[in-house]
Structures are given as structure tokens and as C-alpha cells.
Design a protein around this motif. Structure first.
Motif, PDB file in Angstrom:
ATOM      1  N   LEU A  58      -6.408 -89.624  58.980  1.00 44.72           N
ATOM      2  CA  LEU A  58      -5.147 -90.413  58.430  1.00 44.72           C
ATOM      3  C   LEU A  58      -5.771 -91.679  57.510  1.00 44.72           C
ATOM      4  O   LEU A  58      -6.874 -91.930  57.637  1.00 44.72           O
ATOM      5  CB  LEU A  58      -4.526 -90.671  59.512  1.00 44.72           C
ATOM      6  N   THR A  59      -4.787 -91.911  56.697  1.00 40.49           N
ATOM      7  CA  THR A  59      -4.863 -93.222  55.839  1.00 40.49           C
ATOM      8  C   THR A  59      -3.995 -94.237  56.323  1.00 40.49           C
ATOM      9  O   THR A  59      -3.110 -93.996  56.948  1.00 40.49           O
ATOM     10  CB  THR A  59      -4.207 -92.914  54.378  1.00 40.49           C
TER      11      THR A  59
ATOM     12  N   GLU B 196       2.899 -88.201  59.529  1.00 41.94           N
ATOM     13  CA  GLU B 196       1.742 -89.069  59.660  1.00 41.94           C
ATOM     14  C   GLU B 196       1.455 -90.143  58.963  1.00 41.94           C
ATOM     15  O   GLU B 196       0.982 -91.067  59.364  1.00 41.94           O
ATOM     16  CB  GLU B 196       0.420 -88.160  59.107  1.00 41.94           C
ATOM     17  N   ASN B 197       2.557 -90.167  57.948  1.00 40.50           N
ATOM     18  CA  ASN B 197       2.666 -91.609  57.009  1.00 40.50           C
ATOM     19  C   ASN B 197       4.056 -92.016  57.233  1.00 40.50           C
ATOM     20  O   ASN B 197       4.870 -91.416  57.352  1.00 40.50           O
ATOM     21  CB  ASN B 197       2.334 -91.047  55.727  1.00 40.50           C
ATOM     22  N   SER B 198       4.210 -93.403  56.986  1.00 42.70           N
ATOM     23  CA  SER B 198       5.423 -93.996  57.320  1.00 42.70           C
ATOM     24  C   SER B 198       6.520 -93.608  56.402  1.00 42.70           C
ATOM     25  O   SER B 198       6.158 -93.531  54.929  1.00 42.70           O
ATOM     26  CB  SER B 198       5.313 -95.451  57.447  1.00 42.70           C
TER      27      SER B 198
ATOM     28  N   CYS C 164      -1.798 -97.321  57.692  1.00 41.15           N
ATOM     29  CA  CYS C 164      -0.242 -97.703  57.126  1.00 41.15           C
ATOM     30  C   CYS C 164      -0.830 -98.896  55.998  1.00 41.15           C
ATOM     31  O   CYS C 164      -1.413 -99.716  56.525  1.00 41.15           O
ATOM     32  CB  CYS C 164       0.556 -97.852  58.236  1.00 41.15           C
TER      33      CYS C 164
ATOM     34  N   CYS D 283      -0.105 -93.088  61.164  1.00 44.43           N
ATOM     35  CA  CYS D 283      -1.162 -94.011  60.194  1.00 44.43           C
ATOM     36  C   CYS D 283      -1.113 -95.343  60.798  1.00 44.43           C
ATOM     37  O   CYS D 283      -2.247 -95.946  60.738  1.00 44.43           O
ATOM     38  CB  CYS D 283      -0.504 -94.297  59.004  1.00 44.43           C
TER      39      CYS D 283
END
Length: 733
Positions: free
Chosen positions: A729-730, A688-690, A732, A698
Motif C-alpha cells: 500500500l501507499t 485500499e486508497n481513500s 494516505c 492506506c
């Protein structure tokens, strides 16, 4: 380039020294050649390949010295993003397809190539910020191909030619002057003081290359340039005679800019323009004495004009035909304007490219009916063909492939029946307005262009009511070898056919069989479809042999393992679809091959069922897809598109059911997605996050928040068992 190479190494993180095989059993005589990627000094030290190899990629900031590589002959070599300061490869003797030296920030010198004697193919030296020395190429004996030296900001500040060919761009001058290089040379965006034309190397340095204006006989007699090269030279005044002009030619050698001859008593170009070298534009204007400048034969050896070519109001200026005057010129880098003179049908019989406007106006002195011996293919600006009182057809423009500006064809011909007008539809020797309609329908004229057409009376031609020359082209569906043979047996190689759509199917057709299509077809306007050609292994000897203006669909071809026919394609005018072709090598051949040069796909880009490598290299030049971008059910080494820099997708972005897909690298530069986003049921763990190696979901949240994806778009992320709500999601960072 740098991102392309990074992607190759990221895909194989555990082992940086790689030998890759499997694209071909035999490649141009290399029975046992391999493909190697080295990314560190440790790799260099352990490198044990020698002799002839197929491909060598050197990339990695830790690589500082490659002189120990015992490579004598290589087909493709890339040196990118290294820490090398001086490039030394003392064993290298021959390169047979490509050499790329790019994005090496510390590279100062390419000097250690003492045994490099033979080079065949494309050489690209670009974006090496510290590079100032390319003297290693002075040892070449034969170079056949293209040389591109661009964006090297420290290379080539010009100095007066002192015979030292090791400095700056002088090695290029040496290769050209000694007929070692046979091919196209491009010099661009190097040092601000560097030459952009080989002929200018050594002629730009110093402050004594000046503009001169000669406006009297006294000025001509006193002319004493401080250098054998001048910048712009303007010569005007009725006191300027042939003798004075010829006398000036003995005082210098080169004009770097434009030569203007205006309102003089000169009647001949010989003795001046054939003695000095004009690198830029040529302007001949209002030379009327004695009936006007009448001898243009001083230009008969010119094959290129480096700026504008203007012959205006010189009524005696006559074009004498093949082998004389401007008939040998193939390319003009500026505007062409021919007005008020004595045109002839073979005035530009060799000209293929005009980079600016092409204007032929008011040529009424002799029997100028058309440009029937013309082979013009490209006009960068406007086409203006007007007020030529005997022009009654568009002969000479039949080979046009692109017009960058407007089209104005007005008031030509006559109501006198012995002369006539441009016809609506072509008659022998007189192509009609239907040719212009073909330009519009085929995209030769831009959709935003103004097209103004009229008869000699000024009556406007309504092009909408005219059918294009030849009308709709024929489409063919060929099923099996028997029908293919029947199709190719009817070929007339001297009159190849333009077809609309071409569909070829059949499990009994071989590579050799399908190669004969080129004997009948010169262009496909619509879509080429290959389906179920079980025995065909290669796209070569087919797709590069004629022009494909529309889409390309290739599906259900288990044996296809070569898509290198597309390495010369930069745009696809319709869909580009590869479906159930498990063995096509889209990434292994690297930048410059396969699909990596395509910048735009007008329709959908879809590929599915591929079992070989896919990476950012696959579409390393791609900027725009007009329709959907879809990758589904690709189960080879397809991890991500890191290194791709696509900016626009007109339709949906679909990445689904790809077994190893684990990141959205390659999509960071996107500025618009016109449809939905479906990134679903991919087998690897797409975060989900890089992370440092993976771009996460993201990125899609960033696209939604920034309006890159429409608020109305459907966004499906995650997997069937674990869907992801984009709103949780937040974005990126």
C-alpha cells in the motif's frame, strides 16, 4: 461537534431529511415525537413536522435560514456547522432536554427566539466565531439546567453596566439576577475581554478598574476609587483600625481580584467583608493587634471563594461553627492555608471542593482535634495537615474522592496519652492511617504523588504495612429474581454498601426489579456484569444511580434498547464490553447521550452482535483505550467511525466481520497502537486508497511507516478471499 454531525449525514447520503424512530415507543410524554436531521434549505422548505418532536439536528453549510420551521416544543435541538447568520425560530416555545449551538462560523446573532419561555436541561453555545448577540434568551421565564458558553471568540467584550441587557453576555446576567436560571453557568474562552464569572459581567470594562494599596491611616482616609469596582486591594499597617476599614467599605462595592489584610489593628471582618463583594481571593495575614483578628463572621454569607483563602498568623481568628465564618463555603477556587489560628471541627462544614492546595498547619490555640463535621470531596492540589498538636485522627476526610497532588500528614497529635496519635486503624471518631491506604488503593491519590506520613515525634509511617480501612470489599453473584430480591431486601438505605464485583444474571428479572439494587449499593470498585437478562430493556435507574469505578460488561440481552444511563460517564475504569445486545441504540440519540461522553476506557473496549446504528457519534468524545479496541459481527448501519477522534489504543485494533463497514474514518488522529491490527472480512468494499467519503487501508500503511504501529505487530487486512499486504500500500496523503 462538527465532525459528529457530519457523520450522521454521511451515513445517510441519499436522503438528508430523516425521521428516525425505534429507540423508545414513548419518550417522556412524546407519544408521536420523531427524530429529524435537516441538511439543506430544501429540507427546511419541505419540513412538515410540527408541534412536539423529540430531536432536531440542523447541520449543513447550505442552511442559512430556519425561521420557517414550525416547531414549538422539542426535547433536543442541535444547530451545528450551518451558514446561518441570524438564528430565528419564532415558533419555538420550549426545550426540555438539550440545546447545542456549535461550530457555526457565520452566526452573528441568536436573537429570534421571541416565544422561547421554558428551557429545561443542558444548553451549550460553543465555537461560533462571529457570534456577538445572544439576546434571544431574554424572553425566558424558566431555565433549569446548565448553561455553557465557551470558545465564542467575538462574544462578550465587557463594558460598564449601563442597564442594556441585550449586549454581549448581559443576557446571562439578566437571567441570573432575576432568578430565571437555576443551575450551573460556565463562561470560558470567549472574547479576550469577556467575563468568566457572571458577577463580573459589566464590571470589567474601561480602564478605571485599578489595583489599590492602602498602607496607612492617611491612605485609608484618602481612598477614593474611580469606579465602584476595584481589581486587587491590599490594606496593611498597624494604623488601620476597624473604623477606618469600615469607612473604606462605603466607597466601593466589588473587589474583582484579591483582598489582602496584613499587619493591621483590625479585629473584626464585619462591616467590611459583608458589605463589599469579594469575587477573588482573601488573604488575612499577621493581624496581631489586640490578640489578633478574632471575628471572621463577615464571611458568613459567602458560599464560594473565587481565589485563595489564607488566614495566616492571626492567632485570635476563631471559627465559630455552623452558620458563621466560613462554614457556609462550598467551593474554593484557589489554595486554602489556615495556620496559627483557632480552628474548629466545623470550620468548613459545607466545603466540598478545593481547587488548589488544602493546608491546615500549626493550629494549637484551642481544642482543635479534627474536622469531624467536614464533607470535603475533592482537593485539586496538595493535602497538607501538619503540626496540629491535638489532631489525633483523620475525621473530616472520609468523603474524599480525589486528591490531585501530594499528601503530607505530619507531626500531628501528641505522645501525651490524654491526646494520642493518629491510629493505624480507625477507632470511634478517629479514622486512622488505613484511610490513606484506601486513597492509594482506590486511585484517589495519584500513583505519581508523594505521600509523607509521620507521628508527632517525626517517626515515619510505613503505609505499605497497613491494610486499607474495611479491607477487601465483598463481591456478589446474583442469579435470578429470587436471589435479587433476597439481596435488595437486605438493603439499608442509610448505610449503602461498597462492593467489589457485581454479577447479575437471570431471564426472569425485569427493569423494575433491577432498579432496586441502588437501595443497597453505593459503589462498585471492580466490574459490573449483566448476562442473560432477557427482560431488561434499559440501563437507566441502575448505572447512573451509583458509582462504577471499574469495568462494565453487558452481554446476551436481546431486549436491551436503552444505554442512556451512561451519558454521564466520562471514564470507564476497566473493560467496556457489549456482546450480543442487538438492539442497543448507540448512535441514534446523538451527542450528549448513550456512550458519547466517554473519553477514556482503561481496559478493553469491545462490542459485537449489534444490529442498530453505530457511528462516530457513538464514541464522539473517546480519546484513549488502554486495552483492545474491538468491533466484530455488527450488522446494522455500521459504516465507519467518522467523527471519532481517538488518539491511543494500548492493545489490538480489531475490526472484523462487520457487514457494512466501509472505511477507517475516525481513526485518523491515532498516535499509538500498542498491539496488532486486524481489519478483516468486513462485508462492504473497504478501499485500499481513500476517497472523498471513505478513509482507506492506506491509513494503516501510514501508521506502520510512522511508527504508530510497532514494526513487530501483526497486521491482517482485506478478506479471506482477497487479503491485502500492508507493504504493497501507499500511505494516505
Amino acid at each position: 461537534m462538527k465532525k459528529h454531525i457530519q457523520n450522521i449525514i454521511t451515513i445517510l447520503p441519499i436522503l438528508t431529511l430523516i425521521w428516525i424512530t425505534g429507540c423508545d415507543d414513548k419518550i417522556d410524554g412524546f407519544e408521536s415525537g420523531g427524530r429529524y436531521v435537516v441538511g439543506s434549505q430544501e429540507d427546511i422548505a419541505s419540513f412538515n413536522a410540527s408541534g412536539e418532536i423529540y430531536s432536531l439536528i440542523v447541520s449543513g453549510t447550505g442552511v442559512t435560514d430556519i425561521s420557517s420551521l414550525n416547531v414549538s416544543k422539542v426535547k433536543n435541538i442541535t444547530i451545528s456547522e450551518t451558514g446561518i447568520e441570524t438564528l430565528n425560530l419564532p415558533s419555538l416555545s420550549a426545550i426540555t432536554q438539550s440545546m447545542i449551538i456549535s461550530d457555526n462560523p457565520k452566526l452573528r446573532s441568536i436573537s429570534g427566539l421571541p416565544n422561547l419561555k421554558f428551557l429545561n436541561g443542558n444548553v451549550s453555545i460553543n465555537n461560533n466565531d462571529s457570534l456577538s448577540d445572544i439576546s434571544g434568551f431574554l424572553n425566558l421565564k424558566t431555565f433549569i439546567g446548565t448553561l455553557n458558553i465557551v470558545d465564542n471568540v467575538s462574544l462578550g467584550e465587557d463594558i460598564p453596566d449601563a442597564g442594556d441587557y441585550t449586549y454581549g453576555l448581559f443576557p446571562v446576567k439578566f437571567l441570573k439576577e432575576n432568578n430565571i436560571i437555576d443551575g450551573t453557568i460556565t463562561l470560558s474562552n470567549n472574547h479576550p475581554g469577556a467575563a468568566t464569572d457572571v458577577a463580573l459581567i459589566g464590571n470589567m470594562g474601561g480602564d478605571n478598574i485599578l489595583d489599590y494599596t492602602i498602607s496607612s491611616s492617611a491612605d485609608a482616609e484618602a481612598f477614593a476609587p474611580s469606579n465602584d469596582t476595584v481589581n486587587n486591594l491590599k490594606i496593611s499597617g498597624s494604623g488601620i483600625t476597624n473604623d477606618l476599614l469600615i469607612g473604606m467599605a462605603s466607597k466601593f462595592k466589588v473587589v474583582r481580584g484579591t483582598v489582602t489584610l496584613e499587619n493591621t489593628s483590625v479585629t473584626t471582618s464585619e462591616g467590611f467583608f459583608d458589605i463589599i463583594k469579594c469575587l477573588g481571593g482573601i488573604v488575612l495575614k499577621d493581624n496581631l493587634s489586640g490578640g489578633g483578628l478574632f471575628n471572621l463572621n463577615g464571611f458568613k454569607a459567602y458560599t464560594e471563594i473565587g481565589g485563595d483563602l489564607i488566614v495566616e498568623n492571626c492567632p485570635g481568628a476563631a471559627h465559630w461553627g455552623s452558620g458563621t465564618c466560613f462554614s457556609q463555603v462550598t467551593n474554593i477556587k484557589g489554595n486554602v492555608r489556615m495556620t496559627g489560628g483557632q480552628m474548629a471541627n466545623n470550620a468548613f462544614s459545607s466545603l466540598t471542593t478545593v481547587e488548589g492546595d488544602f493546608e491546615i498547619r500549626n493550629n494549637n490555640e484551642i481544642d482543635f482535634w479534627n474536622l469531624s463535621e467536614g464533607i470535603l470531596e475533592s482537593i485539586g492540589g496538595d493535602l497538607i495537615y501538619a503540626e496540629n498538636s491535638k489532631v489525633n485522627g483523620l475525621a473530616g476526610f472520609e468523603k474524599i474522592k480525589s486528591i490531585g497532588g501530594n499528601v503530607n500528614i505530619e507531626r500531628n497529635g501528641s505522645t501525651d496519652p490524654s491526646i494520642g496519635e493518629i491510629p493505624d486503624y480507625s477507632v470511634p471518631g478517629r479514622p486512622g492511617w488505613c484511610l490513606v491506604k484506601s486513597w492509594i488503593e482506590d486511585g484517589i491519590v495519584q500513583s505519581t504523588a508523594n505521600v509523607t506520613l509521620s507521628l508527632s515525634t517525626g517517626d515515619v509511617i510505613d503505609i505499605q504495612n497497613i491494610t486499607s480501612c474495611g479491607g477487601e470489599k465483598t463481591s456478589y453473584t446474583i442469579n435470578g429474581l429470587a436471589e435479587l430480591k433476597q439481596f435488595t431486601d437486605a438493603a439499608d438505605p442509610d448505610n449503602k454498601e461498597i462492593v467489589q464485583n457485581l454479577i447479575i444474571t437471570g431471564g426472569d428479572i425485569t427493569d423494575n426489579d433491577i432498579s432496586f439494587v441502588q437501595t443497597r449499593v453505593s459503589e462498585v470498585r471492580g466490574t459490573v456484569t449483566w448476562d442473560g437478562l432477557d427482560l431488561v430493556t434499559t440501563t437507566e435507574n441502575f448505572f447512573e444511580k451509583f458509582t462504577c469505578k471499574g469495568g462494565i460488561i453487558i452481554k446476551n440481552m436481546p431486549a436491551l434498547n436503552n444505554v442512556n444511563a451512561f451519558k454521564g460517564y466520562t471514564e470507564i475504569g476497566g473493560d467496556l464490553i457489549f456482546e450480543n445486545c442487538p438492539n442497543i441504540p448507540t448512535a441514534a440519540w446523538g451527542v450528549g447521550n448513550c456512550l458519547s461522553m466517554i473519553t477514556r476506557v482503561e481496559g478493553n473496549l469491545e462490542f459485537s452482535g449489534i444490529q442498530t446504528d453505530i457511528s462516530g457519534v457513538t464514541f464522539s468524545s473517546l480519546v484513549e483505550v488502554g486495552g483492545d479496541f474491538e468491533a466484530t459481527d455488527n450488522n446494522g448501519n455500521f459504516w465507519n467511525f467518522a467523527g471519532m477522534n481517538i488518539k491511543s489504543i494500548g492493545g489490538d485494533l480489531i475490526l472484523r466481520d462487520n457487514e457494512k463497514f466501509n472505511g477507517l474514518g475516525g481513526f485518523q488522529a491515532l498516535e499509538s497502537i500498542g498491539g496488532d491490527v486486524i481489519i478483516f472480512d468486513n462485508g462492504s468494499d473497504l478501499p485500499e486508497n481513500s476517497t472523498s467519503n471513505q478513509v482507506g487501508l492506506c491509513l494503516i500503511k501510514h501508521f506502520k511507516d510512522s511508527g504508530i504501529v510497532s514494526a513487530a505487530a501483526v497486521i491482517s487486512l482485506g478478506t479471506t478471499s482477497s487479503p491485502v499486504d500492508v507493504n504493497t500500500l501507499t500511505p494516505c496523503e
